[in-house]
Structures are given as C-alpha cells and as structure tokens.
Design a protein around this motif. Structure first.
Motif, PDB file in Angstrom:
ATOM      1  N   LEU A   1      -4.368   4.585  -3.131  1.00 51.91           N
ATOM      2  CA  LEU A   1      -4.431   3.979  -4.449  1.00 51.91           C
ATOM      3  C   LEU A   1      -4.748   2.485  -4.351  1.00 51.91           C
ATOM      4  O   LEU A   1      -5.581   1.964  -5.104  1.00 51.91           O
ATOM      5  CB  LEU A   1      -3.107   4.187  -5.190  1.00 51.91           C
ATOM      6  N   ILE A   2      -4.137   1.803  -3.403  1.00 48.22           N
ATOM      7  CA  ILE A   2      -4.409   0.376  -3.202  1.00 48.22           C
ATOM      8  C   ILE A   2      -5.861   0.167  -2.786  1.00 48.22           C
ATOM      9  O   ILE A   2      -6.522  -0.763  -3.256  1.00 48.22           O
ATOM     10  CB  ILE A   2      -3.434  -0.220  -2.174  1.00 48.22           C
ATOM     11  N   ASP A   3      -6.391   1.034  -1.911  1.00 49.25           N
ATOM     12  CA  ASP A   3      -7.795   0.915  -1.500  1.00 49.25           C
ATOM     13  C   ASP A   3      -8.738   1.117  -2.680  1.00 49.25           C
ATOM     14  O   ASP A   3      -9.730   0.405  -2.807  1.00 49.25           O
ATOM     15  CB  ASP A   3      -8.127   1.923  -0.393  1.00 49.25           C
TER      16      ASP A   3
ATOM     17  N   ILE B   1      -8.120   0.501  -5.866  1.00 47.91           N
ATOM     18  CA  ILE B   1      -8.028  -0.680  -6.732  1.00 47.91           C
ATOM     19  C   ILE B   1      -8.758  -1.864  -6.113  1.00 47.91           C
ATOM     20  O   ILE B   1      -9.510  -2.561  -6.804  1.00 47.91           O
ATOM     21  CB  ILE B   1      -6.548  -1.012  -7.018  1.00 47.91           C
ATOM     22  N   THR B   2      -8.567  -2.106  -4.806  1.00 43.67           N
ATOM     23  CA  THR B   2      -9.244  -3.247  -4.185  1.00 43.67           C
ATOM     24  C   THR B   2     -10.746  -3.037  -4.069  1.00 43.67           C
ATOM     25  O   THR B   2     -11.501  -4.011  -4.111  1.00 43.67           O
ATOM     26  CB  THR B   2      -8.653  -3.589  -2.801  1.00 43.67           C
TER      27      THR B   2
ATOM     28  N   PHE C   1      -6.471  -4.702   1.868  1.00 47.83           N
ATOM     29  CA  PHE C   1      -5.092  -4.403   2.248  1.00 47.83           C
ATOM     30  C   PHE C   1      -5.053  -3.875   3.678  1.00 47.83           C
ATOM     31  O   PHE C   1      -5.625  -2.832   3.970  1.00 47.83           O
ATOM     32  CB  PHE C   1      -4.510  -3.365   1.275  1.00 47.83           C
TER      33      PHE C   1
ATOM     34  N   TRP D   1      -3.182   4.886   9.393  1.00 45.97           N
ATOM     35  CA  TRP D   1      -3.861   5.273   8.149  1.00 45.97           C
ATOM     36  C   TRP D   1      -4.353   6.718   8.227  1.00 45.97           C
ATOM     37  O   TRP D   1      -4.200   7.480   7.280  1.00 45.97           O
ATOM     38  CB  TRP D   1      -5.042   4.338   7.903  1.00 45.97           C
TER      39      TRP D   1
ATOM     40  N   ILE E   1      -0.129   6.038  -1.120  1.00 46.13           N
ATOM     41  CA  ILE E   1       0.012   4.714  -1.717  1.00 46.13           C
ATOM     42  C   ILE E   1      -1.137   3.815  -1.270  1.00 46.13           C
ATOM     43  O   ILE E   1      -1.719   3.088  -2.075  1.00 46.13           O
ATOM     44  CB  ILE E   1       1.376   4.093  -1.342  1.00 46.13           C
ATOM     45  N   GLY E   2      -1.471   3.868   0.005  1.00 42.30           N
ATOM     46  CA  GLY E   2      -2.587   3.079   0.522  1.00 42.30           C
ATOM     47  C   GLY E   2      -3.911   3.512  -0.080  1.00 42.30           C
ATOM     48  O   GLY E   2      -4.807   2.686  -0.300  1.00 42.30           O
TER      49      GLY E   2
END
Length: 70
Positions: free
Chosen positions: A54-56, A58-59, A68, A42, A51-52
């Motif tokens: 953006l996922i972080d 959102i979560t 994630f 990371w 991408i990670g």
C-alpha cells in the motif's frame, strides 16, 4: 541512489507491475539498488504483509518512484 534497468521503465509500466506484483517486483528493485536484506524481506513477507504494498502504491502515485525503504 543507483540507477537500475527498472528505473528506465515508463512510470505507468512500473506502476502496473507494482500494483500487481509488488513483493517480487519491488523486492528485486530494492536488491538491485543495493538494499539486499530489505529486498529479501520484501519478497518473503509479501511486501511487509501488504502494508508495504500500500505504501509503494501511494508513493508511486505521489513521487513517481518508490521511496519507502528503497
């Protein structure tokens, strides 16, 4: 899941750190949770090339915590 000092922070503070410093902040958080390889990936890939990150984000909004690869 192991509790870390980062888990003790207020949600808004964690969200702000995640938004601006996700690769470093969440990389260290993953390392402290025992996911050393994922944490290092990371940090060195910039949150999986954005991408990670953006996922972080959102979560963090939905679950109030990272889920994630954590």
């Amino acid at each position: 899941m192991a509790r870390t000092a980062i888990d003790q922070l207020d949600w808004l503070i964690k969200f702000i750190f995640t938004f601006f410093f996700d690769p470093l902040f969440q990389g260290i958080n993953r390392i402290l949770r025992g996911r050393v390889i994922i944490g290092l990936i990371w940090i060195f890939t910039g949150g999986l090339f954005g991408i990670g990150w953006l996922i972080d984000i959102i979560t963090m909004i939905i679950h109030k915590d990272i889920t994630f690869l954590a």
